[in-house]
Design a protein around this motif. Structure first.
Motif, PDB file in Angstrom:
ATOM      1  N   PRO A   1       0.825  -1.214   0.000  1.00  0.00           N
ATOM      2  CA  PRO A   1       0.000   0.000   0.000  1.00  0.00           C
ATOM      3  C   PRO A   1       0.857   1.261   0.000  1.00  0.00           C
ATOM      4  O   PRO A   1       1.967   1.283   0.553  1.00  0.00           O
ATOM      5  N   ALA A   2       0.327   2.317  -0.595  1.00  0.00           N
ATOM      6  CA  ALA A   2       1.077   3.562  -0.730  1.00  0.00           C
ATOM      7  C   ALA A   2       1.436   4.170   0.616  1.00  0.00           C
ATOM      8  O   ALA A   2       2.410   4.916   0.725  1.00  0.00           O
ATOM      9  N   GLU A   3       0.663   3.869   1.664  1.00  0.00           N
ATOM     10  CA  GLU A   3       0.912   4.489   2.972  1.00  0.00           C
ATOM     11  C   GLU A   3       1.802   3.630   3.873  1.00  0.00           C
ATOM     12  O   GLU A   3       1.950   3.911   5.070  1.00  0.00           O
ATOM     13  N   PHE A   4       2.443   2.594   3.338  1.00  0.00           N
ATOM     14  CA  PHE A   4       3.162   1.646   4.178  1.00  0.00           C
ATOM     15  C   PHE A   4       4.371   2.280   4.868  1.00  0.00           C
ATOM     16  O   PHE A   4       5.155   3.021   4.276  1.00  0.00           O
ATOM     17  N   VAL A   5       4.547   1.942   6.167  1.00  0.00           N
ATOM     18  CA  VAL A   5       5.739   2.284   6.948  1.00  0.00           C
ATOM     19  C   VAL A   5       6.080   1.069   7.804  1.00  0.00           C
ATOM     20  O   VAL A   5       5.188   0.469   8.414  1.00  0.00           O
ATOM     21  N   GLY A   6       7.352   0.700   7.849  1.00  0.00           N
ATOM     22  CA  GLY A   6       7.770  -0.426   8.680  1.00  0.00           C
ATOM     23  C   GLY A   6       9.232  -0.302   9.052  1.00  0.00           C
ATOM     24  O   GLY A   6       9.935   0.605   8.602  1.00  0.00           O
ATOM     25  N   TRP A   7       9.709  -1.221   9.905  1.00  0.00           N
ATOM     26  CA  TRP A   7      11.112  -1.178  10.307  1.00  0.00           C
ATOM     27  C   TRP A   7      11.571  -2.541  10.807  1.00  0.00           C
ATOM     28  O   TRP A   7      10.773  -3.415  11.139  1.00  0.00           O
ATOM     29  N   TRP A   8      12.900  -2.683  10.834  1.00  0.00           N
ATOM     30  CA  TRP A   8      13.548  -3.857  11.405  1.00  0.00           C
ATOM     31  C   TRP A   8      14.419  -3.406  12.572  1.00  0.00           C
ATOM     32  O   TRP A   8      15.009  -2.326  12.537  1.00  0.00           O
ATOM     33  N   ASP A   9      14.528  -4.251  13.565  1.00  0.00           N
ATOM     34  CA  ASP A   9      15.404  -4.017  14.709  1.00  0.00           C
ATOM     35  C   ASP A   9      16.763  -4.612  14.394  1.00  0.00           C
ATOM     36  O   ASP A   9      16.905  -5.826  14.272  1.00  0.00           O
ATOM     37  N   GLY A  10      17.762  -3.773  14.212  1.00  0.00           N
ATOM     38  CA  GLY A  10      19.083  -4.293  13.899  1.00  0.00           C
ATOM     39  C   GLY A  10      20.014  -3.190  13.442  1.00  0.00           C
ATOM     40  O   GLY A  10      19.566  -2.106  13.043  1.00  0.00           O
ATOM     41  N   PRO A  11      21.328  -3.423  13.488  1.00  0.00           N
ATOM     42  CA  PRO A  11      22.289  -2.405  13.095  1.00  0.00           C
ATOM     43  C   PRO A  11      22.350  -2.233  11.593  1.00  0.00           C
ATOM     44  O   PRO A  11      21.988  -3.125  10.834  1.00  0.00           O
ATOM     45  N   GLY A  12      22.815  -1.085  11.172  1.00  0.00           N
ATOM     46  CA  GLY A  12      23.003  -0.816   9.759  1.00  0.00           C
ATOM     47  C   GLY A  12      24.350  -1.322   9.281  1.00  0.00           C
ATOM     48  O   GLY A  12      25.079  -1.995  10.007  1.00  0.00           O
ATOM     49  N   PRO A  13      24.723  -1.006   8.051  1.00  0.00           N
ATOM     50  CA  PRO A  13      25.982  -1.488   7.494  1.00  0.00           C
ATOM     51  C   PRO A  13      27.192  -0.915   8.205  1.00  0.00           C
ATOM     52  O   PRO A  13      28.260  -1.490   8.171  1.00  0.00           O
ATOM     53  N   ASP A  14      27.033   0.252   8.865  1.00  0.00           N
ATOM     54  CA  ASP A  14      28.127   0.853   9.628  1.00  0.00           C
ATOM     55  C   ASP A  14      27.580   1.200  10.992  1.00  0.00           C
ATOM     56  O   ASP A  14      26.910   2.200  11.165  1.00  0.00           O
ATOM     57  N   ASP A  15      27.835   0.349  11.976  1.00  0.00           N
ATOM     58  CA  ASP A  15      27.342   0.611  13.322  1.00  0.00           C
ATOM     59  C   ASP A  15      28.497   0.869  14.272  1.00  0.00           C
ATOM     60  O   ASP A  15      28.436   0.588  15.462  1.00  0.00           O
ATOM     61  N   SER A  16      29.588   1.439  13.740  1.00  0.00           N
ATOM     62  CA  SER A  16      30.783   1.674  14.547  1.00  0.00           C
ATOM     63  C   SER A  16      30.666   2.919  15.395  1.00  0.00           C
ATOM     64  O   SER A  16      31.504   3.162  16.257  1.00  0.00           O
TER      65      SER A  16
END
Length: 362
Positions: free
Chosen positions: A43-58
């Motif tokens: 859907p056009a209004e979709f928002v979501g997320w994952w719990d976890g570090p990104g490619p650079d979490d230094s």
């Protein structure tokens, strides 16, 4: 961050290899992997997320990162952004995907591998949010201590309190602004999730946390020579630090148009002649410290003594303009108390040098 979350984040990044960051109106390049068995129109209004570090979490030094959002008890930076029309999800990533409270779940509600397809005229904007420590100096908390919303064009979606490390995914019209808004009521800040750049927040206060680590470049510290009962003593200023910040523990946020200048002064008092007994010099909080002509905020002067080394750290806070950049630190020993062997001794200041120190925040 546990191993499962880290593998999840790494897997998501690998799934996006070949999809590069691009301007809002550019068509992204995509590789041609085998399409998972389930294709889902999002859907056009979709928002979501994952719990976890990104490619650079230094992590990064807030003093060198002008696009960080830093508050009293939260801190976040965007370590990477991407925009793309298709997003492949394996079973683990699909199962770990979270949505705002009350949002309609993706259909079909399955954890099998799938490819998410953005609605016509839309694209997925992904941003890796890495945590930073807040002004309270505690461990990096990300956005776990404040409510956060995401604004897509003129529409806002409440996200609540996000995980310490988050990969955020938003469906947005191509070219539409996608902004993360967070902070305490009355002190909101925002980031552009397409670019990772700060959009709002008092830049003079929040942007770079200028500070000055004191001492003298010549190596000759400030000092005062004292005389008491015919004997000589000296007090040396061997280091000090001043940091401009919008919030301070015990004081909260500075008034509008102002910032707090937090100062730490390190002093050492020594005998110039043989003497017995412990030695201590306590300065008068009412008269000892000034920045320019400004007194410390009442109650902010604190002393931590190290009697064994005859040293003392003083800290205090001064209210300054929110664009304050330079001033002069003044230290006075008038009204202080000199103790020798636990007994007070009247003293006079016979010479001072370098106890009024001009400085420029950097």
């Amino acid at each position: 961050m546990n191993t499962g979350k880290r593998l999840l984040a790494i897997g998501l990044l690998l799934a996006l290899e070949g999809c590069t960051s691009h301007a809002p109106d550019e068509a992204p390049e995509t590789s041609a992997p085998a399409v998972p068995p389930v294709a889902v129109d999002v859907p056009a209004e979709f928002v979501g997320w994952w719990d976890g570090p990104g490619p650079d979490d230094s992590g990064a030094d807030p003093g060198q990162a002008p696009n960080n959002l830093i508050g009293p008890h939260y801190g976040v930076r965007v370590s990477q952004v991407k925009a793309l029309p298709l997003l492949p999800l394996d079973a683990a990533r699909r199962a770990a995907l979270r949505q705002p409270a009350g949002a309609s779940p993706l259909q079909p509600p399955t954890t099998t591998p799938m490819t998410l397809r953005a609605a016509p005229g839309q694209q997925f904007v992904l941003a890796w949010l890495a945590s930073q420590a807040g002004l309270d100096g505690q461990v990096a908390t990300g956005l776990g201590a404040v409510n956060t919303t995401v604004s897509i064009g003129g529409r806002s979606v409440a996200l609540g309190k996000l995980p310490t490390e988050t990969v955020l995914m938003v469906s947005a019209p191509q070219g539409a602004e996608v902004r993360l808004v967070t902070g305490d009521p009355g002190h909101l800040q925002s980031l552009d999730l397409r670019t990772g750049k700060r959009r709002t927040g008092p830049p003079a206060v929040y942007a770079d946390f200028p500070s000055y680590l004191g001492g003298t470049s010549s190596g000759s510290p400030g000092y005062a020579r004292l005389r008491a009962k015919g004997q000589n003593y000296s007090t040396t200023l061997f280091q000090w630090e001043a940091v401009r910040k919008p919030w301070a523990g015990g004081l909260g946020y500075a008034p509008r148009g102002k910032a707090w200048l937090a100062v730490v002064v390190k002093l050492a008092t020594q005998r110039d002649v043989t003497d017995s007994g412990e030695l201590s010099l306590s300065l008068d909080p009412a008269t000892a410290f000034r920045v320019g002509g400004s007194k410390p905020v009442p109650g902010s002067v604190k002393r931590v003594a190290d009697e064994e080394n005859e040293e003392a750290d003083y800290s205090f806070v001064v209210a300054v303009d929110d664009d304050f950049g330079k001033g002069t630190l003044h230290i006075s020993l008038d009204g202080g108390e000199l103790l020798v062997g636990g007994k007070p001794r009247q003293f006079s200041v016979v010479e001072t040098k370098g106890l009024s120190v001009p400085f420029t925040l950097r």
